[in-house]
Design a protein around this motif. Structure first.
Motif: not given
Length: 655
Positions: A409-420, A398-405
Motif C-alpha cells: 500500500l505504501l509503495l502505491y502511495f509513493i508511486y502516486r506522489n512521485k507522479e504528482k 518504516t511502517l512497511g516493515l510491519l507487514s507485506l500488505g
C-alpha cells in the motif's frame, strides 16, 4: 495648544515612558524611542532626532520588530539626506532593501517603496523613482477607498503628490495632473493635504500652459487660507509659479502682481528657500522690464544660495545676471557672467546624461534582482516539496516493515506522489523555459536599442568634435569667428542633447518589447527634424538638400522607428556625397525616395549589404542592419535603385 507644543509633549511622554520600562522590554522601548525621535524631528532638533531614531532601530532589531526597524530606517534615510551624511543614507537603504526582499507585509512594503521613491528622486534617477512610487500607490489603493483610517488616506494623497512632482521634473504635466486628480478625492482629510494639492495643481497647470485652470486652483487656495495667522508656503510658491507663467508669456503687468505677492508673503514667512525663490524670479522680472541695476542688486543676493541648492538654479541666476549687465551696456561683466553660465550649463548637461544612464542601469538591475527573487522563491518551494516527499518516504518505509500488505500500500502511495511531483517539476521547468525565452528576447531588444543609440549619436558627436577642433585653430584676435563657432557648437550640442533624450525615452518605452506603436505621423516635420540634427555634416560638405514633401502627407506608422530609419539613410547619403553635391528627398502617398550621388557604390552593392544577416568586419554596416530590422518591424519595403547621372535612389514603399 499649537503644533509646536504637541511635539514637545510627544517628546516628554516618550522620555517618561522610557523611564518606566524594565530592562527586558525592548519592544515597548523601541516604540517610546520613536515618539521621542519624532518629537525632536518636528521641533527641528535634527541631531537629537537622529540619536533617538538609531536607538529605536537597535531596540527593534533586538526583538525583530520588522515594522519599527523599517519605520526608523525610513525616517533616518530622509534625515541623513538632510544632514548630508551619504554613507549613513546608503546603510539605511541597504537595511530597507533586505526587508523589502524578504517581507510579504504590504503595510511595510508600501512605506519602504515610498522611501525608495524619495531616495531615487533625490538622486535624479527619475525612472527608478517612478517605479517605486507606483508600487507604493498600487499597494495603498487596495485599502484606501474602503478604510476609515485617516492616516492611510493622508499617506496616499501625499504619495500621489510626490509622484506628480516627479512627473513635473521630467516635463510630463499631463501625468502630473492625473496623479493629483487621484489624490484629490482625499483633499479634505487634512488642511495640510488640501493646501498642498491646490498648490501642486497650480504648478502643474502653469507648467502645462493652462493658466485659466491654474487661476481657478489658486483662488481656491487663497480662499482655503483665509483667516489663518500663519501663511502656508504653498501660497508663496503658487504666486511665484503664476508669475513665472506670465513672465514666460511676456505679460509683465500680470507677472508683477503675482511676483510681488509671493515676495511679500516670503518676507512674512521668513523661509530662506522661499525668499531665494522670490529673489530669483523678481530679479528676472526686473531684468526683462529694463530695470537692470535693480535686477543685479537682487540677483547678487540670490547667487550664493543658488550655488548651494543646485546647478540648474545657479545657471538661471548667472544667465539673468549676464542679461542684466548687457542691458546696462556693461559688455565685459555680461561676458564674464555668460562664460560662468555656459560652464555651469555644460556641467549640468553632463550630469543629466550621466544620471540618465545610471538611472537606466539601476532600473535594469532592479528588474533583474526582482526576477532572481521570483526564481529563488520558486526554487525554495520546490525544495520544500522535495523535503516533504523525502520525509513521507522515510515514514512509509518504516511502517512497511510491519507487514507485506502495508508495504504494498505504501509503495502505491509513493508511486502516486512521485507522479504528482514529476508533474509539478515539469510545470516548473516549462515556466523556467518561458522565463528564459523572455529574458533572451529582452536582452536582444536591449542590445538592439543600444546599437541604435550608439550608431545614431556617432555622427552628431563627431560634428561637435570637428567644430571644437576648428574653433581651436582660429587666430586669437578673430573674436567674431570664435563667437560664430561657439554659437554653432551650442546649437549642435542642444540638438544632440534633444536627440539623446528622445532616443533614451524611446528606448525606455521599448525595454520590454521592440514593437512599433502606430499612429498618424506627419512626414515633413519628421524629415526636417532629422535634417536639423545632421545640419553640421551637410554644412561641412556644402551639400544642397531639396525637400519636396507635402505638409499634409501623413502615414500611419511608428514615429520613433521612422525617425531612426530616416536618420541612418540621411547619414549614409551624406557620407557618400562629395563636396557641393545634391541630395533630393521626395514623397508621394505610397513611397518616399532619397536621391544622391552613387560614389563608388552601386545599387546592387547596397541591396546586397542591406540583405546581409551579419555585419562585415571590413565595413561598418551597422546602419543598414538597424534600418533593415526597423523596416521589417514596420512591414514596409526598402530598395536601392540606379538613378540618372550616376545617382542612387533609395525607395521606401509604405505598403
Amino acid at each position: 495648544m499649537g503644533a509646536k507644543d504637541n511635539y514637545i509633549n510627544l517628546e516628554k511622554a516618550g522620555l517618561k515612558g522610557l523611564q518606566m520600562l524594565q530592562p527586558a522590554e525592548d519592544s515597548a522601548r523601541a516604540a517610546f524611542y520613536m515618539y521621542v525621535a519624532l518629537g525632536n524631528y518636528y521641533q527641528l532638533k535634527f541631531d537629537s532626532a537622529q540619536i533617538f531614531f538609531y536607538n529605536c532601530m537597535r531596540s527593534a532589531q533586538a526583538v525583530k520588530a520588522t515594522k519599527l526597524i523599517a519605520a526608523s530606517n525610513e525616517a533616518l534615510m530622509s534625515l541623513n539626506f538632510q544632514l548630508q551624511q551619504q554613507a549613513k543614507v546608503e546603510e539605511n537603504k541597504n537595511i530597507l532593501q533586505n526587508i523589502a526582499d524578504t517581507t510579504k507585509d504590504s503595510a511595510i512594503l508600501q512605506d519602504i517603496y515610498a522611501a525608495f521613491g524619495s531616495y531615487y528622486q533625490q538622486k535624479s534617477y527619475y525612472s527608478t523613482a517612478q517605479d517605486y512610487y507606483l508600487k507604493s500607490i498600487e499597494l495603498r489603493e487596495k485599502l484606501v477607498d474602503t478604510t476609515q483610517n485617516s492616516k492611510a488616506k493622508f499617506d496616499y494623497a501625499i504619495q500621489c503628490d510626490q509622484l506628480s512632482k516627479l512627473y513635473l521634473n521630467t516635463q510630463m504635466p499631463d501625468k502630473s495632473i492625473a496623479a493629483l486628480r487621484k489624490a484629490g478625492r482625499f483633499a479634505d482629510v487634512s488642511p495640510v493635504v488640501s493646501n498642498r494639492l491646490l498648490s501642486s495643481f497650480v504648478e502643474a497647470f502653469t507648467t502645462a500652459g493652462n493658466i485659466d485652470s491654474a487661476l481657478v486652483y489658486y483662488h481656491r487656495l487663497v480662499e482655503n487660507t483665509k483667516g489663518q495667522t500663519i501663511f502656508p508656503s504653498e501660497l508663496v510658491s503658487s504666486n511665484l509659479n503664476i508669475g513665472i507663467y506670465y513672465l514666460d508669456h511676456h505679460q509683465y503687468s500680470q507677472a508683477h502682481s503675482f511676483v510681488q505677492k509671493g515676495d511679500s508673503l516670503a518676507a512674512v514667512i521668513q523661509s530662506p528657500f522661499l525668499t531665494f525663490q522670490a529673489q530669483m524670479i523678481k530679479g528676472r522680472l526686473l531684468e526683462e522690464t529694463g530695470q537692470s541695476q535693480q535686477a543685479i542688486d537682487i540677483l547678487q543676493q540670490a547667487l550664493p544660495i543658488s550655488a548651494q541648492l543646485s546647478k540648474e538654479l545657479q545657471s538661471n541666476i548667472l544667465k539673468y545676471m549676464a542679461l542684466a549687465y548687457k542691458g546696462m551696456g556693461n559688455t565685459a561683466k555680461a561676458l564674464q557672467y555668460y562664460e560662468q553660465y555656459t560652464g555651469v550649463q555644460d556641467s549640468l548637461n553632463t550630469q543629466k546624461i550621466s544620471r540618465t544612464f545610471a538611472d537606466l542601469e539601476t532600473h535594469y538591475q532592479t528588474t533583474q534582482k526582482e526576477n532572481q527573487i521570483v526564481a529563488l522563491n520558486q526554487k525554495n518551494r520546490l525544495s520544500e516539496l522535495e523535503l516533504k516527499q523525502a520525509s513521507n518516504t522515510r515514514r512509509m518505509l518504516t511502517l512497511g516493515l510491519l507487514s507485506l500488505g502495508v508495504v504494498s500500500l505504501l509503495l502505491y502511495f509513493i508511486y502516486r506522489n512521485k507522479e504528482k511531483l514529476n508533474k509539478i517539476m515539469n510545470h516548473r521547468n516549462a515556466e523556467l523555459d518561458t522565463l528564459n525565452n523572455e529574458l533572451s528576447v529582452a536582452n536582444e531588444t536591449k542590445a538592439r536599442l543600444f546599437g541604435v543609440i550608439s550608431h545614431d549619436l556617432r555622427a552628431p558627436v563627431s560634428s561637435i568634435v570637428q567644430l571644437l577642433q576648428l574653433q581651436k585653430e582660429i587666430p586669437g584676435n578673430n573674436e567674431m569667428l570664435k563667437q560664430q563657432y561657439q554659437t554653432r557648437i551650442n546649437t549642435a550640442s542642444e540638438k544632440l542633447l534633444d536627440a539623446m533624450e528622445d532616443l533614451l525615452l524611446w528606448s525606455k518605452s521599448q525595454m520590454n518589447s521592440f514593437t512599433p506603436q502606430y499612429r498618424p505621423v506627419k512626414i515633413l516635420p519628421l524629415l526636417q527634424q532629422e535634417l536639423q540634427l545632421l545640419h553640421e555634416q551637410v554644412k561641412a560638405k556644402e551639400l544642397r538638400v531639396s525637400l519636396n514633401v507635402s505638409k499634409e502627407l501623413v502615414f500611419n506608422t511608428d514615429e520613433n522607428f521612422m525617425a531612426v530609419i530616416f536618420r541612418n539613410l540621411l547619414q549614409n547619403a551624406i557620407n557618400v556625397s562629395r563636396h557641393d553635391d545634391d541630395i533630393k528627398i521626395e514623397a508621394t502617398s505610397k513611397a518616399i525616395t532619397l536621391t544622391n550621388k552613387a560614389g563608388d557604390t552601386t545599387a546592387n552593392d547596397l541591396n546586397a549589404a542591406f540583405m546581409q544577416s551579419q555585419v562585415s568586419s571590413k565595413h561598418s554596416g551597422l546602419g543598414l542592419q538597424i534600418v533593415r530590422g526597423l523596416v521589417e518591424k514596420l512591414g514596409i519595403k526598402l530598395n536601392y535603385l540606379p538613378g540618372d547621372n550616376n545617382t542612387i535612389v533609395t525607395e521606401i514603399t509604405m505598403c
